[in-house]
Design a protein around this motif. Structure first.
Motif, PDB file in Angstrom:
ATOM      1  N   ILE A   1       5.106   3.674  -6.002  1.00 32.53           N
ATOM      2  CA  ILE A   1       5.189   2.838  -7.190  1.00 32.53           C
ATOM      3  C   ILE A   1       6.021   3.768  -8.744  1.00 32.53           C
ATOM      4  O   ILE A   1       6.679   2.949  -9.354  1.00 32.53           O
ATOM      5  CB  ILE A   1       3.667   2.359  -7.859  1.00 32.53           C
ATOM      6  CG1 ILE A   1       2.884   1.622  -6.767  1.00 32.53           C
ATOM      7  CG2 ILE A   1       3.798   1.716  -8.829  1.00 32.53           C
ATOM      8  CD1 ILE A   1       1.864   1.200  -6.697  1.00 32.53           C
ATOM      9  N   LYS A   2       5.666   4.904  -8.630  1.00 31.21           N
ATOM     10  CA  LYS A   2       6.230   5.544  -9.971  1.00 31.21           C
ATOM     11  C   LYS A   2       7.662   5.670  -9.594  1.00 31.21           C
ATOM     12  O   LYS A   2       8.734   5.892 -10.414  1.00 31.21           O
ATOM     13  CB  LYS A   2       5.510   6.951 -10.024  1.00 31.21           C
ATOM     14  CG  LYS A   2       5.671   7.963  -8.801  1.00 31.21           C
ATOM     15  CD  LYS A   2       4.958   9.298  -9.121  1.00 31.21           C
ATOM     16  CE  LYS A   2       4.876  10.277  -7.801  1.00 31.21           C
ATOM     17  NZ  LYS A   2       3.885   9.782  -6.937  1.00 31.21           N
TER      18      LYS A   2
ATOM     19  N   TYR B   1       1.402   3.165  -2.332  1.00 34.65           N
ATOM     20  CA  TYR B   1       1.000   3.453  -3.662  1.00 34.65           C
ATOM     21  C   TYR B   1       1.728   4.791  -4.120  1.00 34.65           C
ATOM     22  O   TYR B   1       2.057   4.726  -5.517  1.00 34.65           O
ATOM     23  CB  TYR B   1      -0.806   4.089  -3.667  1.00 34.65           C
ATOM     24  CG  TYR B   1      -1.285   2.893  -3.118  1.00 34.65           C
ATOM     25  CD1 TYR B   1      -1.388   1.586  -3.331  1.00 34.65           C
ATOM     26  CD2 TYR B   1      -2.172   3.198  -2.033  1.00 34.65           C
ATOM     27  CE1 TYR B   1      -2.301   0.829  -3.160  1.00 34.65           C
ATOM     28  CE2 TYR B   1      -3.283   2.269  -1.691  1.00 34.65           C
ATOM     29  CZ  TYR B   1      -3.253   1.240  -1.903  1.00 34.65           C
ATOM     30  OH  TYR B   1      -4.048   0.254  -1.464  1.00 34.65           O
ATOM     31  N   ASP B   2       2.011   5.665  -3.735  1.00 34.79           N
ATOM     32  CA  ASP B   2       2.861   6.903  -4.128  1.00 34.79           C
ATOM     33  C   ASP B   2       4.336   6.329  -4.470  1.00 34.79           C
ATOM     34  O   ASP B   2       4.927   7.234  -5.194  1.00 34.79           O
ATOM     35  CB  ASP B   2       3.008   7.908  -3.163  1.00 34.79           C
ATOM     36  CG  ASP B   2       3.378   7.468  -1.715  1.00 34.79           C
ATOM     37  OD1 ASP B   2       3.036   6.295  -1.412  1.00 34.79           O
ATOM     38  OD2 ASP B   2       4.024   8.354  -1.058  1.00 34.79           O
TER      39      ASP B   2
ATOM     40  N   LYS C   1       0.922  -1.212   0.001  1.00 33.50           N
ATOM     41  CA  LYS C   1      -0.017  -0.129   0.057  1.00 33.50           C
ATOM     42  C   LYS C   1       0.878   1.233  -0.056  1.00 33.50           C
ATOM     43  O   LYS C   1       0.399   2.324   0.554  1.00 33.50           O
ATOM     44  CB  LYS C   1      -0.844   0.124   1.354  1.00 33.50           C
ATOM     45  CG  LYS C   1      -1.903  -1.251   1.272  1.00 33.50           C
ATOM     46  CD  LYS C   1      -3.148  -0.833   2.184  1.00 33.50           C
ATOM     47  CE  LYS C   1      -4.034  -2.132   2.015  1.00 33.50           C
ATOM     48  NZ  LYS C   1      -5.408  -1.865   2.466  1.00 33.50           N
TER      49      LYS C   1
ATOM     50  N   GLU D   1      -3.496   6.396  -8.926  1.00 31.48           N
ATOM     51  CA  GLU D   1      -2.117   6.570  -9.481  1.00 31.48           C
ATOM     52  C   GLU D   1      -1.310   5.298  -9.593  1.00 31.48           C
ATOM     53  O   GLU D   1      -0.720   5.006 -10.577  1.00 31.48           O
ATOM     54  CB  GLU D   1      -1.398   7.490  -8.877  1.00 31.48           C
ATOM     55  CG  GLU D   1      -0.067   7.832  -9.145  1.00 31.48           C
ATOM     56  CD  GLU D   1       0.879   8.965  -8.237  1.00 31.48           C
ATOM     57  OE1 GLU D   1       0.575   9.831  -7.925  1.00 31.48           O
ATOM     58  OE2 GLU D   1       1.739   8.369  -7.432  1.00 31.48           O
TER      59      GLU D   1
ATOM     60  N   VAL E   1       0.010   3.473 -12.703  1.00 25.72           N
ATOM     61  CA  VAL E   1       1.317   3.195 -13.519  1.00 25.72           C
ATOM     62  C   VAL E   1       1.694   1.802 -13.320  1.00 25.72           C
ATOM     63  O   VAL E   1       2.087   1.314 -14.398  1.00 25.72           O
ATOM     64  CB  VAL E   1       2.073   3.640 -11.986  1.00 25.72           C
ATOM     65  CG1 VAL E   1       3.541   3.253 -12.295  1.00 25.72           C
ATOM     66  CG2 VAL E   1       2.084   5.185 -11.883  1.00 25.72           C
TER      67      VAL E   1
END
Lengths: 480, 497
Positions: free
Chosen positions: A438-439, A435-436, A433, B208, B212
């Protein structure tokens, strides 16, 4: 007779484990006290000479052979990682302990649990670790917490001295001696441990509150050969900077996919440096950790299997502090990779015996996990360099090094191999979790450059100062 | 006494997959006349690649109409086989079996009950799928990846499972590298994902993350493709130049007036109706699947309107298969009238398949004896003899992907040189004073996208820079002699420009 034998064994163990260097004294062949044996030196020397001769007399053939082998290795290693991820999502990949099971535990019948906390130059982290251990949901009277303090580490000793230590805490002073390593301190702690079970926490650790109870419940129902449960590790400062973001992505992939995958197939598990729960008696039988190995956890993970025991993953997390500074990160990674080199060479002293101890399946896992990881970090720069030469100079000579099948294999690696590693990290972030992150995970190829740098640094350090423990400094996150 | 199964479900699946692929392969080997043009071509690219030729490397990345994955899938088997396109037959058989096994699992998960066997039979009997499985075409791999993508989307919209995103991402990435014709369908998937991301409830940052994870695989594939073009062709966008230069609009010539056939429009219409029905009943996931089934037909209509409708077999094979899948999704509901829905779905599936056989156009890409990729290439030998009688040091640059098949047949050979990036200046510079020829295919169908027609639009009709027409060869090939100033004869080895 059996009781007598057992008693004798216990007496012997007590005698042995009182010595923090017992493993290196009684079974030196399983210790890194001698980093490279004479026979290994001979083989390595012969290999280097052969490689030099090959590159000297048949440079194209030798380079072609190296590239072909490396390409094949990349393909196999990528598939291997993918298979581990596939197995990691199988039910039973890690031991799940439900809340109801924890509620059913009778607090009065819980065994004494030994907790070792090696502290060296960790004066700023003392308060946090004491707080975290105190917060563990386990009867205080059943906690046997040893703060392992180095004799000459005045700052940490005085920091601990300023605390009114809670019930169950005690201080064990580690006499100043060579080698000054964490496993040596832990061996002394092991000798003094009173618990049926034992766990190690680092200074910056924050284990989940129910972790000890989960371990007790899990030990009560696993195969009798299982003597170690490895908790999953992750970071409480993943968003501090780019380093910690990548580190968190990597840790998530390792502890949430790779290790559970290994656990699912009953394979050797290179243990993480902290939050591994042991059955104390079994650990004593194995003479604890190798005081000369700088990744004693990884080495112990292999020795557990060689002794016929097993390790499993436990579905609980310990939160650590991710190293947030480039220099410190490289020092830490250098130590880990140096330890992997040590571990590989120690266990490959007699490959036939290792094969006999582990069996084919685990032998191959060992090659991939310990040898393969280091090898990949070492050869990556060679290929990056060739890629750069081609990108910017279009050196036609390189074409000759990639004949049809090798070029095809390289194309597969380019399309699938790199993708596998990056995507695993990204998926692990999602699973966690984060999530931020992942990039950022998709940018991990930049992080690989640092890993390879550390890999080469580790190789050089292994050659010139094999036992030096490059200490990781913690508490930077709190400082900020 | 407990009833123990004879074998584990996993073993059953593997056994079924091996058996079905064995059947497809045997059928393919038995009916060698139906081997597809793409099978022969992919096999030729594999061999060029394995032999280390420049043309092979270029062929791997140089055209959006010839994506790299079908070649990469075939490489391991191609390395072990010679001559006959066995690797193509093997790969299509394996993907066909995998598509069937995956569909069975998907239908079972969706609760389609025993009706799934009828649906599965309809899936397998879809003419383009079935023919693709035994002809070595790329259709089975496209169908498999389509099912994987649709299943992933369904898993995601229904259960919000990470597995769903991974399947979707990998499916999309695979399709991006398998068939350019499927890009329209991929756009439909992207739209549906966008709808779900907009309408669904998510944790902070999760949207997001999903985006991705889904988009990274196809973006990665495209990025590597671009990188490959930069490294091999010297132009990062070389592979899509045929789309952007406007060459297609001027060159396109149809082999057939109605390449699709009414059966597929019928299937598309049925899926659209199903989607509407699902939307009315507020069943999001089946609605998505139905729309995904209708999308290929819309995509085909669009391609037809654009005049680039070639290599459409994967799209229509997927349309039929997705239609069956959509019916399975609808019949899998446990709502009132579920049994009736299942029976109607099964009947509709069989009806669709029957209509596809009756009114769907048959694939026309079999590598016939006289086709450009055909087995009978005696004219190449004649051509070589002819040019060698004019000069011992003559060289023929054969343009386009089909030329790889000649080179393969003629190997080892230095007279016919395959050229995917033909350039007069480079050839004249590299082969000064030699008698040079250039062989160009008729700019029909996918051949009109060859780079030689981008540089010289009217080459086939009027010739290129300072060339003389030197005859017609094979099925629509034209030979031109390149005129250059006489220079001392080069004694160096002949290599590809």
């Amino acid at each position: 007779m059996k009781a007598g034998e057992h008693g004798a064994a216990v007496r012997e163990e007590k005698h042995i484990t009182a010595d923090p260097l017992a493993l290196s004294r009684f079974t030196p062949e399983l210790s890194a006290v001698t980093p490279v044996t004479g026979c290994q030196k001979l083989v390595l020397f012969a290999a280097v000479i052969a490689a030099l001769a090959a590159f000297g007399y048949y440079p194209r053939g030798a380079a072609l052979g190296f590239i072909a082998f490396s390409t094949l290795f990349y393909i196999v290693f990528s598939v291997y990682k993918l298979v581990l991820v596939r197995f990691s999502v199988k039910s039973g990949a890690q031991i799940e302990v439900k809340d109801e099971e924890l509620k059913r535990l009778d607090e009065n019948s819980l065994p004494v649990y030994s907790i070792l906390v090696p502290l060296f130059r960790e004066s700023e982290s003392v308060g946090n670790v004491v707080e975290a251990i105190e917060a563990l949901d386990y009867p205080a009277a059943k906690k046997d917490v040893q703060l392992l303090l180095e004799e000459d580490d005045g700052a940490t000793r005085s920091a601990v001295g300023n605390f009114a230590l809670p019930e169950g805490f005690r201080i064990t002073v580690i006499p100043r001696s060579f080698p000054r390593t964490k496993p040596k301190a832990c061996n002394i702690g092991l000798a003094e441990a009173r618990g049926k079970y034992l766990v190690i926490y680092d200074a910056e650790d924050r284990p989940e509150n129910d972790q000890l109870k989960k371990a007790v419940a899990a030990f009560s129902r696993v195969d009798r050969r299982v003597v170690c449960l490895q908790s999953r590790l992750n970071f409480y400062n993943p968003r501090q900077n780019l380093f910690t973001r990548w580190f968190a992505a990597e840790y998530s992939a390792w502890f949430d996919f790779s290790l559970p995958g290994l656990s699912a197939v009953n394979s050797v598990i290179p243990l993480g440096g902290t939050s591994n729960h042991f059955i104390t008696s079994a650990l004593r039988k194995m003479m604890g950790w190798d005081a000369y190995n700088v990744t004693e956890d990884c080495d112990l993970g292999i020795r557990i299997y060689r002794r016929g025991y097993r390790s499993k993953m436990l579905n609980t997390t310990t939160w650590e502090e991710a190293c947030s500074k480039g220099g410190l990160w490289i020092r830490q990674r250098t130590r880990w990779l140096k330890g992997y080199i040590q571990t590989y060479l120690v266990h490959m002293r007699r490959p036939g015996r290792l094969l006999g101890d582990l069996g084919w399946k685990n032998f191959l896992h060992f090659q991939a996990l310990i040898g393969g990881i280091v090898f990949s970090f070492l050869i990556n720069p060679v290929f990056w360099f060739m890629a750069l030469l081609w990108f910017f100079l279009r050196l036609e000579a390189l074409t000759a090094l990639f004949p049809g099948p090798v070029f095809a294999g390289g194309a597969v690696c380019l399309f699938a191999g790199n993708f596998v590693f990056v995507y695993i990290c990204a998926c692990a972030c999602y699973k966690r979790k984060l999530y931020d992150l992942i990039k950022y995970a998709v940018l991990t190829p930049v992080y690989w450059v640092l890993m390879s740098y550390s890999g080469w640094r580790a190789l050089i350090h292994f050659a010139i100062k094999p036992f030096t423990w490059e200490k990781t400094r913690h508490g930077l996150f709190h400082e900020k | 006494m407990k009833n123990r199964p004879l074998c584990s479900p996993r073993l059953l699946y593997w056994g079924a997959a091996v058996l079905v692929s064995g059947v497809f392969l045997t059928a393919g080997l038995y009916r060698t006349a139906t081997v597809s043009r793409t099978a022969v071509l992919n096999e030729a690219v594999c061999r060029q690649l394995l032999s280390g030729s420049t043309a092979g490397r270029q062929a791997l990345v140089a055209s959006v109409w010839h994506p790299p994955f079908p070649v990469l899938f075939r490489l391991p088997a191609a390395a072990a086989t010679r001559g006959f396109p066995l690797s193509s037959l093997l790969v299509s058989a394996v993907f066909g079996a995998a598509a069937l096994v995956l569909t069975e699992r998907v239908l079972r998960k969706w609760g389609a009950g025993r009706i799934r066997y009828i649906l599965l039979a309809a899936f397998a009997l879809n003419p383009l799928f079935l023919k693709g499985c035994i002809s070595g075409s790329v259709s089975p791999s496209a169908v498999f990846l389509t099912v994987l993508t649709a299943y992933g989307l369904s898993e995601w919209t229904r259960h919000r499972r990470l597995k769903g995103i991974i399947y979707m991402g990998l499916g999309i990435a695979g399709l991006a590298g398998v068939s350019f014709q499927m890009y329209g369908w991929l756009a439909a998937v992207a739209v549906m994902l966008a709808i779900d991301l907009t309408a669904g409830s998510y944790e902070r940052g999760q949207r997001e993350g999903v985006l991705v994870l889904t988009l990274f695989p196809p973006v990665y594939v495209l990025a590597v493709w671009v990188l490959g073009n930069w490294l091999v062709m010297g132009d990062p966008l070389y592979f899509i130049r045929s789309l952007t230069s406007g060459q297609l609009a001027s060159q396109v010539r149809f082999a057939s007036d109605d390449p699709v056939g009414a059966g597929y429009y019928l299937a598309g219409g049925l899926c659209a109706a199903l989607a509407l029905l699902c939307a009315v009943r507020s069943k999001q996931a089946p609605g998505f699947t139905a729309l995904l089934a209708a999308a290929p037909v819309v995509s085909v209509l669009w391609m037809n309107a654009r005049g680039i409708l070639w290599g459409w077999e994967p799209v229509l094979a997927s349309a039929g298969s997705m239609c069956v899948l959509a019916l399975g999704h609808v019949s899998g509901g446990r709502a009132a009238g579920g049994k009736m829905a299942a029976v109607i779905s099964a009947a509709a599936a069989l009806g669709v398949v029957a209509s596809l056989w009756l009114w769907g156009s048959a694939p026309s890409e079999a590598a016939g004896k006289d086709g450009p990729a055909g087995a009978d290439l005696d004219w190449v030998t004649d051509l070589k003899r002819r040019v060698l009688t004019c000069s011992r040091h003559a060289a023929v640059f054969a343009c386009g992907y089909d030329s790889l098949i000649f080179a393969d047949k003629a190997k080892p050979d230095s007279v016919v040189i395959p050229s995917l990036d033909f350039d007069f200046d480079r050839v004249r510079t590299a082969y000064p004073g030699r008698r040079l020829y250039v062989l160009v295919p008729r700019p029909e169908g996918v051949n009109s996208a060859e780079s030689v027609f981008r540089r010289h639009r009217r080459f086939y009709d009027r010739g290129g820079e300072r060339t003389l027409a030197a005859g017609r060869w094979g099925d629509g090939w034209r030979l031109f002699e390149i005129i250059q100033a006489p220079r001392p004869l080069s004694s160096g080895p002949v290599s590809s420009p």
